[in-house]
Design a protein around this motif. Sequence first.
Motif, PDB file in Angstrom:
ATOM      1  N   GLY A   1      -4.686  -2.935  16.575  1.00  0.00           N
ATOM      2  CA  GLY A   1      -5.364  -4.210  16.758  1.00  0.00           C
ATOM      3  C   GLY A   1      -6.321  -4.639  15.670  1.00  0.00           C
ATOM      4  N   CYS A   2      -6.303  -4.002  14.489  1.00  0.00           N
ATOM      5  CA  CYS A   2      -7.151  -4.487  13.402  1.00  0.00           C
ATOM      6  C   CYS A   2      -6.502  -5.711  12.750  1.00  0.00           C
ATOM      7  CB  CYS A   2      -7.344  -3.388  12.355  1.00  0.00           C
ATOM      8  SG  CYS A   2      -8.143  -1.922  13.006  1.00  0.00           S
ATOM      9  N   ASN A   3      -7.277  -6.451  11.968  1.00  0.00           N
ATOM     10  CA  ASN A   3      -6.730  -7.598  11.233  1.00  0.00           C
ATOM     11  C   ASN A   3      -6.081  -7.124   9.940  1.00  0.00           C
ATOM     12  OD1 ASN A   3      -7.247  -9.770  12.829  1.00  0.00           O
ATOM     13  ND2 ASN A   3      -9.287 -10.140  11.990  1.00  0.00           N
ATOM     14  N   VAL A   4      -4.821  -7.523   9.710  1.00  0.00           N
ATOM     15  CA  VAL A   4      -4.182  -7.153   8.444  1.00  0.00           C
ATOM     16  C   VAL A   4      -4.593  -8.152   7.363  1.00  0.00           C
ATOM     17  CG1 VAL A   4      -2.231  -6.038   9.553  1.00  0.00           C
ATOM     18  CG2 VAL A   4      -2.095  -8.459   8.994  1.00  0.00           C
ATOM     19  N   ARG A   5      -4.542  -7.710   6.106  1.00  0.00           N
ATOM     20  CA  ARG A   5      -4.823  -8.585   4.968  1.00  0.00           C
ATOM     21  C   ARG A   5      -3.506  -9.005   4.339  1.00  0.00           C
ATOM     22  NH1 ARG A   5      -6.399  -5.908   0.859  1.00  0.00           N
ATOM     23  NH2 ARG A   5      -6.071  -3.885   1.820  1.00  0.00           N
ATOM     24  N   PHE A   6      -3.475 -10.216   3.756  1.00  0.00           N
ATOM     25  CA  PHE A   6      -2.281 -10.652   3.038  1.00  0.00           C
ATOM     26  C   PHE A   6      -2.364 -10.176   1.599  1.00  0.00           C
ATOM     27  CE2 PHE A   6       0.125 -13.806   0.535  1.00  0.00           C
ATOM     28  CZ  PHE A   6       1.371 -13.598   1.102  1.00  0.00           C
ATOM     29  N   VAL A   7      -1.306  -9.500   1.144  1.00  0.00           N
ATOM     30  CA  VAL A   7      -1.251  -9.039  -0.243  1.00  0.00           C
ATOM     31  C   VAL A   7      -0.158  -9.859  -0.940  1.00  0.00           C
ATOM     32  CG1 VAL A   7      -0.997  -7.051  -1.762  1.00  0.00           C
ATOM     33  CG2 VAL A   7      -1.834  -6.740   0.585  1.00  0.00           C
TER      34      VAL A   7
ATOM     35  N   SER B   1      -2.124 -19.730   5.013  1.00  0.00           N
ATOM     36  CA  SER B   1      -3.463 -20.126   5.455  1.00  0.00           C
ATOM     37  C   SER B   1      -3.863 -19.185   6.578  1.00  0.00           C
ATOM     38  CB  SER B   1      -3.450 -21.564   5.978  1.00  0.00           C
ATOM     39  OG  SER B   1      -2.894 -22.403   5.010  1.00  0.00           O
ATOM     40  N   PHE B   2      -5.020 -18.533   6.425  1.00  0.00           N
ATOM     41  CA  PHE B   2      -5.476 -17.586   7.441  1.00  0.00           C
ATOM     42  C   PHE B   2      -6.402 -18.303   8.413  1.00  0.00           C
ATOM     43  CE2 PHE B   2      -8.489 -14.010   8.602  1.00  0.00           C
ATOM     44  CZ  PHE B   2      -7.638 -13.497   9.560  1.00  0.00           C
ATOM     45  N   LEU B   3      -6.006 -18.385   9.691  1.00  0.00           N
ATOM     46  CA  LEU B   3      -6.875 -18.971  10.716  1.00  0.00           C
ATOM     47  C   LEU B   3      -7.662 -17.810  11.339  1.00  0.00           C
ATOM     48  CD1 LEU B   3      -4.443 -21.475  12.445  1.00  0.00           C
ATOM     49  CD2 LEU B   3      -5.772 -21.740  10.362  1.00  0.00           C
ATOM     50  N   ALA B   4      -8.875 -17.591  10.823  1.00  0.00           N
ATOM     51  CA  ALA B   4      -9.630 -16.385  11.177  1.00  0.00           C
ATOM     52  C   ALA B   4      -9.906 -16.305  12.674  1.00  0.00           C
ATOM     53  CB  ALA B   4     -10.943 -16.345  10.400  1.00  0.00           C
ATOM     54  N   ASP B   5     -10.357 -17.443  13.272  1.00  0.00           N
ATOM     55  CA  ASP B   5     -10.746 -17.350  14.678  1.00  0.00           C
ATOM     56  C   ASP B   5      -9.531 -17.199  15.594  1.00  0.00           C
ATOM     57  OD1 ASP B   5     -10.073 -19.834  13.802  1.00  0.00           O
ATOM     58  OD2 ASP B   5     -11.267 -20.905  15.307  1.00  0.00           O
ATOM     59  N   ARG B   6      -8.324 -17.516  15.122  1.00  0.00           N
ATOM     60  CA  ARG B   6      -7.119 -17.308  15.938  1.00  0.00           C
ATOM     61  C   ARG B   6      -6.351 -16.080  15.492  1.00  0.00           C
ATOM     62  NH1 ARG B   6      -7.420 -20.873  20.160  1.00  0.00           N
ATOM     63  NH2 ARG B   6      -6.015 -19.199  20.787  1.00  0.00           N
TER      64      ARG B   6
ATOM     65  N   VAL C   1      -0.610 -19.029   8.841  1.00  0.00           N
ATOM     66  CA  VAL C   1       0.386 -20.108   8.888  1.00  0.00           C
ATOM     67  C   VAL C   1       0.926 -20.278   7.471  1.00  0.00           C
ATOM     68  CG1 VAL C   1       0.793 -22.542   9.356  1.00  0.00           C
ATOM     69  CG2 VAL C   1      -0.760 -21.230  10.819  1.00  0.00           C
ATOM     70  N   PHE C   2       2.256 -20.233   7.355  1.00  0.00           N
ATOM     71  CA  PHE C   2       2.912 -20.367   6.059  1.00  0.00           C
ATOM     72  C   PHE C   2       3.603 -21.727   5.991  1.00  0.00           C
ATOM     73  CE2 PHE C   2       2.681 -16.084   4.257  1.00  0.00           C
ATOM     74  CZ  PHE C   2       2.261 -15.364   5.361  1.00  0.00           C
ATOM     75  N   ASN C   3       3.479 -22.375   4.846  1.00  0.00           N
ATOM     76  CA  ASN C   3       4.166 -23.653   4.611  1.00  0.00           C
ATOM     77  C   ASN C   3       5.171 -23.411   3.488  1.00  0.00           C
ATOM     78  OD1 ASN C   3       4.969 -26.224   4.117  1.00  0.00           O
ATOM     79  ND2 ASN C   3       2.937 -27.023   3.586  1.00  0.00           N
ATOM     80  N   SER C   4       6.422 -23.056   3.880  1.00  0.00           N
ATOM     81  CA  SER C   4       7.434 -22.738   2.879  1.00  0.00           C
ATOM     82  C   SER C   4       8.351 -23.951   2.691  1.00  0.00           C
ATOM     83  CB  SER C   4       8.254 -21.528   3.329  1.00  0.00           C
ATOM     84  OG  SER C   4       9.083 -21.891   4.408  1.00  0.00           O
ATOM     85  N   ALA C   5       9.229 -23.821   1.717  1.00  0.00           N
ATOM     86  CA  ALA C   5      10.151 -24.932   1.443  1.00  0.00           C
ATOM     87  C   ALA C   5      11.080 -25.179   2.625  1.00  0.00           C
ATOM     88  CB  ALA C   5      10.959 -24.613   0.184  1.00  0.00           C
ATOM     89  N   GLU C   6      11.422 -24.076   3.385  1.00  0.00           N
ATOM     90  CA  GLU C   6      12.342 -24.243   4.524  1.00  0.00           C
ATOM     91  C   GLU C   6      11.623 -24.727   5.775  1.00  0.00           C
ATOM     92  OE1 GLU C   6      12.427 -20.459   3.347  1.00  0.00           O
ATOM     93  OE2 GLU C   6      13.022 -21.666   1.616  1.00  0.00           O
TER      94      GLU C   6
ATOM     95  N   GLN D   1      -3.306 -30.470  11.098  1.00  0.00           N
ATOM     96  CA  GLN D   1      -2.249 -31.357  10.599  1.00  0.00           C
ATOM     97  C   GLN D   1      -1.366 -30.593   9.618  1.00  0.00           C
ATOM     98  OE1 GLN D   1      -1.580 -34.467  11.489  1.00  0.00           O
ATOM     99  NE2 GLN D   1      -3.321 -34.697  12.884  1.00  0.00           N
ATOM    100  N   PRO D   2      -0.061 -30.837   9.632  1.00  0.00           N
ATOM    101  CA  PRO D   2       0.824 -30.107   8.701  1.00  0.00           C
ATOM    102  C   PRO D   2       0.374 -30.247   7.247  1.00  0.00           C
ATOM    103  CG  PRO D   2       2.115 -31.328  10.299  1.00  0.00           C
ATOM    104  CD  PRO D   2       0.683 -31.726  10.532  1.00  0.00           C
ATOM    105  N   GLY D   3      -0.220 -31.394   6.920  1.00  0.00           N
ATOM    106  CA  GLY D   3      -0.652 -31.588   5.542  1.00  0.00           C
ATOM    107  C   GLY D   3      -1.833 -30.715   5.153  1.00  0.00           C
ATOM    108  N   ASP D   4      -2.519 -30.113   6.201  1.00  0.00           N
ATOM    109  CA  ASP D   4      -3.675 -29.273   5.887  1.00  0.00           C
ATOM    110  C   ASP D   4      -3.277 -27.931   5.285  1.00  0.00           C
ATOM    111  OD1 ASP D   4      -5.102 -31.274   6.981  1.00  0.00           O
ATOM    112  OD2 ASP D   4      -5.514 -30.275   8.902  1.00  0.00           O
ATOM    113  N   PHE D   5      -1.991 -27.567   5.438  1.00  0.00           N
ATOM    114  CA  PHE D   5      -1.581 -26.230   5.000  1.00  0.00           C
ATOM    115  C   PHE D   5      -0.926 -26.318   3.635  1.00  0.00           C
ATOM    116  CE2 PHE D   5      -1.550 -26.320   9.626  1.00  0.00           C
ATOM    117  CZ  PHE D   5      -2.421 -25.274   9.902  1.00  0.00           C
ATOM    118  N   PRO D   6      -1.551 -25.766   2.599  1.00  0.00           N
ATOM    119  CA  PRO D   6      -0.984 -25.860   1.256  1.00  0.00           C
ATOM    120  C   PRO D   6       0.362 -25.150   1.163  1.00  0.00           C
ATOM    121  CG  PRO D   6      -2.823 -24.327   1.300  1.00  0.00           C
ATOM    122  CD  PRO D   6      -2.785 -24.997   2.633  1.00  0.00           C
ATOM    123  N   ALA D   7       1.289 -25.757   0.429  1.00  0.00           N
ATOM    124  CA  ALA D   7       2.637 -25.193   0.318  1.00  0.00           C
ATOM    125  C   ALA D   7       2.600 -23.921  -0.512  1.00  0.00           C
ATOM    126  CB  ALA D   7       3.577 -26.220  -0.318  1.00  0.00           C
ATOM    127  N   GLY D   8       3.439 -22.951  -0.110  1.00  0.00           N
ATOM    128  CA  GLY D   8       3.630 -21.762  -0.932  1.00  0.00           C
ATOM    129  C   GLY D   8       2.658 -20.629  -0.647  1.00  0.00           C
TER     130      GLY D   8
END
Lengths: 418, 153
Positions: free
Chosen positions: B89-95, B62-67, B71-76, B52-59
């Motif tokens: 093909g490695c997983n990148v980390r968010f900094v 959210s990392f969906l590990a199994d996918r 997912v980013f929830n920005s003001a726009e 649900q869109p409400g599951d993703f905190p704004a700003g």
Amino acid sequence: MPYTAQVRLWLGNVSRSVFRVGWPRTDKDRAAAMISSVFLHVHSAKVQRHSLRASYTLGLGLISFYLFGVLILTGIALMLYYTPSPPAAYRSMKDLQFVVTFGMVLRNMHRWAAHAMVAVVFLHMCRVFFTGAYKSPRQFNWVIGVGLLLLTLFLSFTGYLLPWDQLSFWAITVGSNMASYAPWLGDNLKYLLLGGNVIGPGALLRFYVLHCVILPAIALGLVAVHFFRVRKDGLSAPAPSEPAPVEEVRPGRFPASARSYGLMALTDRPALPVVEADPEDDVMSWPHLLYRELLVLLAVLVVLHVVSLLFDAPLEELADPTRTPNPAKAPWYFLGLQELVHYSAFIGGVLVPTIVVLLLLLTPYLDPLPRGVGVWFAPERRRANWIFGVLASVAILLTAIGTYFRGPNWAWVWPWTG
Amino acid sequence: MRLRWPMTRRRFLFTTGTGTVVAGVLGFFGATARFLFPNVLYEPPSRFPAGQPGDFPAGEPSFLADRRLFVFNSAEGFYAISSVCTHLGCNVRFVPGEGFACPCHGSRFDLNGQVVNGPAPRPLAWFGLSLSPRGELVVDEQLTVDPDYRFKV
């Protein structure tokens, strides 16, 4: 005839029906023993003293073959407990380690023999180059040998995924993505290798079949050709300084040409013209060659057992596609390539491997002059030896950097700090 | 085999016969190679509900590990960036504040997934979003979009 003598006669008949020659006591019998056994007739009846010298061959081809044998035997044993499907594959590794009697030792032997085989096959290639042994008439056997080197690498690579732990999963992720950089067919190649787009059950099954059936079958075929050619051409030796004298035929002795024409030499026909080097330089394969071969086999088995009892093969936690370890490294023999891939995926993953393989395949045809054969670092071949030596050193250096000097984020680390 | 002229009947029949057999065998093996490429894949679907869109905190992402995506929830609006490094093909980390970093070969990406440095040849993939009848945010990995893409709910 006394009863015991009858029994002995009967046992003698049975034994002769199996071993036609019996324990050989004359040179003629020693030659016949070699020729009449399907396993021994891969040897010639006589060998040159030069090719028996441990300092000449270092026994590297023989050691590679023994390691391959150990890998087949231990591999078949491991197959009895292995399920090629995630996550059962990982559970079978745990069973082998903790439940199955001698499972751990057999797995260790398989692992270390595989690593050793990659190293020994590479060293064997270096030996053949530095002694000029790939020159006429052995050019094509060098090409077969390059094929066997590539097969050894691919066999080891496909086996790497089977434990289905973090180490194997990410090593194969990095390795198979390197294949996708090949121009035009890269993505198809990866799809073909993995049987899909991701490393999952399909990929594990494909790697299993490649590792246990397809690649060993091809390797056995190439080993047969490789050995047959060595058998027909003999081991490389320096050219005779003067034309070989024509050998006189003495009863009970074999002409030097028995190397290739042993069966004909067994008949009472007139002697064949001798084309080999000084016949006095030849010794009977039984016992001189066989004895050395058994000694090397014993040494290989002892070393392998000691290493396998002292060091356990690594097994990390269950493969987790969502969590990349840092750093994620390919198997050590591909870390030279991964180091190059770190600069450019195309150069490290495609360009350099392609050029290296092409150069290796063409080596005997680019350097056709039959000079300096059968001697280490012959002065006539100084330039060729330098080129090969520098390239081999660069490969070893890159591999060492990737293995010991690269840490998290593939940043430079000193091995003693970590 | 060399073609000689004038061609005798025997030679013509031999040439065409051998050629046909060789072509047939090669064609047979060539066609059978198609067997090696699976037509059905039992892999996770490329279009799936992420929540649900409400599951993703704004700003924050959210990392969906199994996918393997963020997912980013920005003001726009919402946007989704793949975590699969385009290098190997490695997983990148968010900094936070910088972007993404790959642990395997040190590739760096900015907050839009564009390559900053390192061996990665392409930017991180952006996936198109939609809304399911149940009101869930649906990610479509077959649909790659530009970095100015935002999905308003």
